[in-house]
Design an enzyme around this catalytic site. Structure first.
Site: not given
Ligand SMILES: C[C@H](N)C(=O)N[C@@H](Cc1c[nH]cn1)C(=O)O
Ligand SMILES: [Zn+2]
Ligand SMILES: [Zn+2]
Length: 520
Positions: A148, A213
Site C-alpha cells: 500500500d 501499513e
C-alpha cells in the site's frame, strides 16, 4: 563409489553451483583416478563463486525489474483513501500472482473489516503469505513488506504523474517506488534469481505482504497472534526492508520509532456559517482547535504534554559515541530538504532527535477550508490530525491518556461551548534490536560483499507498526535491511527509487540469503 555430484551434495561446499558439479561429474566419473582428481579440483570448485553468476543474472534482467516496478506503481494502492480500496485489493491479487508464478505456496488471508468514522465497515485488504522451500535442514526466514502507499496527486507538486513510473537520470519516480514496492520486488527477484539458475535456495523463504501499513497495519496484529504456532512455528528470523539509508553508505537498521496518531475533533454550530454575518458572535471551532494544537509543542520543539518527556530512556554515552561515528552530513541534509536552519546544529543532536526522542507533528485539519481562492466561512466542525512518534520507554496506552487529559484541560480553560473529542487511531510501539545478533553480522558480510564497505548501524525515525508485534508475539529476531536511498522522498512529492539501489539492493538480498544460511 559416490559420484562427484553426490559427494558435493552431501558435503555442500560453500560456493558450489549445481551446474559446475554436473559438468565436473560428467567429465570425471569414469576416471579411475577419481579420488586423486577430486582432491585436485576441490580448491577450484570451492572458489567457483555463484554470486558472480547470480549478480550477472540480475544485471541481465534490469529492464524486467523496472517493468515489474512500473506495473506495481501504476496501481493506486492508497490505503488511507477508502475510494481506492478496489485498487488496493487488485494490488494484493497482483502480489499473490507474482509469488504463485515462482512456485510459492500462497495464501490470501482474510483479516476482517475496518470500521469507518461513520460507523460503516469496509473489507480490509487480504494479507498475502507465501512459502518457498520446506527443508528442515535449512533456516527459514520470513520477509515482511507492504504494497500500500501514501496518497499522491500530481497537483501536490509532483513533477511527473505519481502513478506512471518515470525514469529520469537513473531515478525511478513514482508513489510507492521506494516505500515499499521496489524493496518487496527486490526480495522476490532475489529468490527468482536462485530459481532461474537452478541454484539451491540457501534458506526456506516465507513472505508476509500487507496492504494497510501506511495506516497503522490494521488487522495484522491479530493475524500474527493467530498464526504464531502455525505459519511462524518454523520461522527463525524476520527480515524487513521498509526504510532507507542515512547517507550514500549502506546501512543496517536496528530501531524504529512507534507512533500514536490522534484526531482532535471540535464541533460547534450545526453547519458552516458566513464569517461576516456570524463572525464575532460565535466561538469558532477552528480557533479552539488551533489553540489546543498550539499547546502541544513549543517553537523550540519541547513537547508540552506532561509526562511524555519524562518517559524517554536516557541517552547513554555509548549511544552518543555510536552516533558520532555515523556518516551523516548536516549540510547535505539541509540542502536535500531545502532549509537553512534546523532545530539543532550538530550531527549527534540531529540524529538523536530523529531516532530516539519523541516528537509532535501536526498533519492537517479536516473540515477546514484548504482550497485555493478565498472562502469566507466559519467551519462548523474541524478535526485536527497530529501524531507523536514513540521511543523507548514510552507506552502508547499511557500516551493516549496523557494527551487526552491534557487537551481536555487546555480546552476547559478556554471555557468554550464547543465539544472536543480526542481519539487515538494508531498506537504503534517502538522497536529496538540487538545489533550483536548474528543476523547483523550476516548483514555486515552481505553489504561488504556487494558494496565493498562496512554498513552504518542506524535507527529509523519512521514507524513500522508491526515490527514490535513480530518481536513480542513470535519472539523471533528481526533485522531491518534497507535498500532505499537517503533522498528517496518517502511520503513526499517526487518519491523515487534509484536504479542503483534497486539493482544492487537485489544483489544484497541474494547475498544476505546466503549469509543467513551460514548462521550456526
Ligand atoms: C517507515 C515506513 N516506511 C513508514 O513510512 N511507516 C509509516 C507508518 C505509519 C505510522 N503511523 C502511521 N503510519 C510512518 O512511519 O509514517
Ligand atoms: Zn513503508
Ligand atoms: Zn510509508
Amino acid at each position: 563409489m559416490m559420484t562427484l555430484q553426490e559427494v558435493f551434495w552431501v558435503h555442500k561446499p560453500k560456493y558450489i553451483t549445481r551446474a559446475t558439479v554436473r559438468q565436473l561429474d560428467h567429465q570425471l566419473s569414469p576416471n579411475k583416478m577419481f579420488v586423486v582428481t577430486l582432491l585436485a579440483v576441490i580448491p577450484a570448485i570451492i572458489n567457483a563463486h555463484p554470486f558472480d553468476e547470480l549478480h550477472q543474472y540480475v544485471d541481465d534482467h534490469v529492464e524486467d525489474y523496472v517493468e515489474a516496478l512500473r506495473q506495481w506503481v501504476a496501481v493506486e494502492s492508497d490505503s488511507s483513501d477508502v475510494t481506492k480500496r478496489p485498487d488496493l485489493h487488485r494490488m494484493m491479487d497482483m502480489t499473490a500472482e507474482k509469488l504463485k508464478g515462482m512456485g510459492a505456496e500462497v495464501e490470501m488471508v482474510d483479516i476482517g473489516t475496518q470500521e469507518l468514522p461513520d460507523g460503516t465497515t469496509l473489507p480490509l485488504p487480504k494479507v498475502v503469505t507465501a512459502q518457498i522451500g520446506n527443508d528442515s535442514n535449512k533456516h527459514t526466514v520470513c520477509i515482511y513488506g507492504h504494497v500500500d502507499v501514501q496518497p499522491a496527486k500530481k497537483e501536490d507538486g509532483w513533477a511527473t504523474d505519481p502513478y506512471n513510473l518515470t525514469d529520469i537520470d537513473g531515478n525511478l519516480y513514482g508513489r510507492g517506488a521506494s516505500d515499499n514496492k521496489a524493496p518487496v520486488l527486490a526480495w522476490i527477484h532475489a529468490v527468482e534469481a536462485y530459481q532461474a539458475l537452478n541454484l539451491d535456495l540457501p534458506v526456506n523463504v516465507k513472505f508476509i505482504i500487507e496492504g494497510m501499513e501506511e495506516t497503522g497495519s490494521n488487522g495484522l496484529d491479530s493475524m500474527i497472534v493467530a498464526k504464531r504456532d502455525t505459519f511462524f512455528s518454523d520461522v527463525d528470523y524476520i527480515i524487513i526492508s521498509d526504510c532507507g539509508w542515512l547517507s550514500r553508505r549502506p546501512a543496517l537498521t536496528y530501531g524504529t520509532r512507534g507512533n500514536c496518531y490522534f484526531f482532535a475533533e471540535v464541533e460547534g454550530p450545526k453547519q458552516d456559517l458566513h464569517s461576516g454575518v456570524y463572525g464575532g458572535t460565535v466561538i469558532e471551532p477552528m480557533t479552539d482547535l488551533i489553540g489546543i494544537l498550539d499547546s502541544l509543542i513549543s517553537p523550540s520543539g519541547k513537547i508540552l504534554v506532561p509526562g511524555i518527556r519524562e518517559a524517554v530512556a536516557p541517552f547513554s554515552d555509548e549511544e552518543w559515541k555510536m552516533y558520532q561515528d555515523i556518516e551523516f552530513d548536516v549540510d547535505t541534509y539541509k540542502s536535500k530538504i531545502g532549509i537553512d536552519q534546523l532545530m539543532y546544529n550538530n550531527k549527534v543532536d540531529l540524529l538523536a532527535h530523529r531516532w530516539r526522542h519523541p516528537t509532535v507533528s501536526i498533519h492537517g485539519i479536516e473540515g477546514a477550508f484548504s482550497a485555493s481562492g478565498s472562502k469566507t466561512v466559519i467551519p462548523a466542525k474541524v478535526i485536527g490530525k497530529f501524531s507523536i512518534r514513540q521511543v523507548p520507554d514510552m507506552d502508547p496506552a499511557m500516551v493516549k491518556k496523557q494527551v487526552t487529559d491534557y487537551l481536555h484541560s487546555v480546552f476547559t480553560k478556554r471555557k468554550s461551548p464547543n465539544k472536543l473529542t480526542v481519539t487515538m487511531i494508531i498506537g504503534a510501539k517502538p522497536w529496538l534490536a540487538d545489533t550483536k545478533h548474528p543476523l547483523y553480522e550476516a548483514g555486515i558480510a552481505a553489504v561488504k560483499r556487494v558494496f565493498q564497505v562496512e554498513p552504518d548501524l542506524i535507527r529509523e525515525g519512521g514507524t513500522i507498526p508491526i515490527a514490535r508485534t513480530f518481536q513480542d508475539v513470535t519472539k523471533k529476531n528481526i533485522i531491518m535491511l534497507p535498500i532505499g536511498g537517503f533522498d528517496d522522498g518517502l511520503h513526499s512529492q517526487n518519491e523515487k527509487m534509484s536504479r542503483y539501489n534497486y539493482i544492487e539492493g537485489t544483489k544484497l538480498f541474494i547475498s544476505y540469503l546466503h549469509e543467513v544460511a551460514e548462521i550456526k
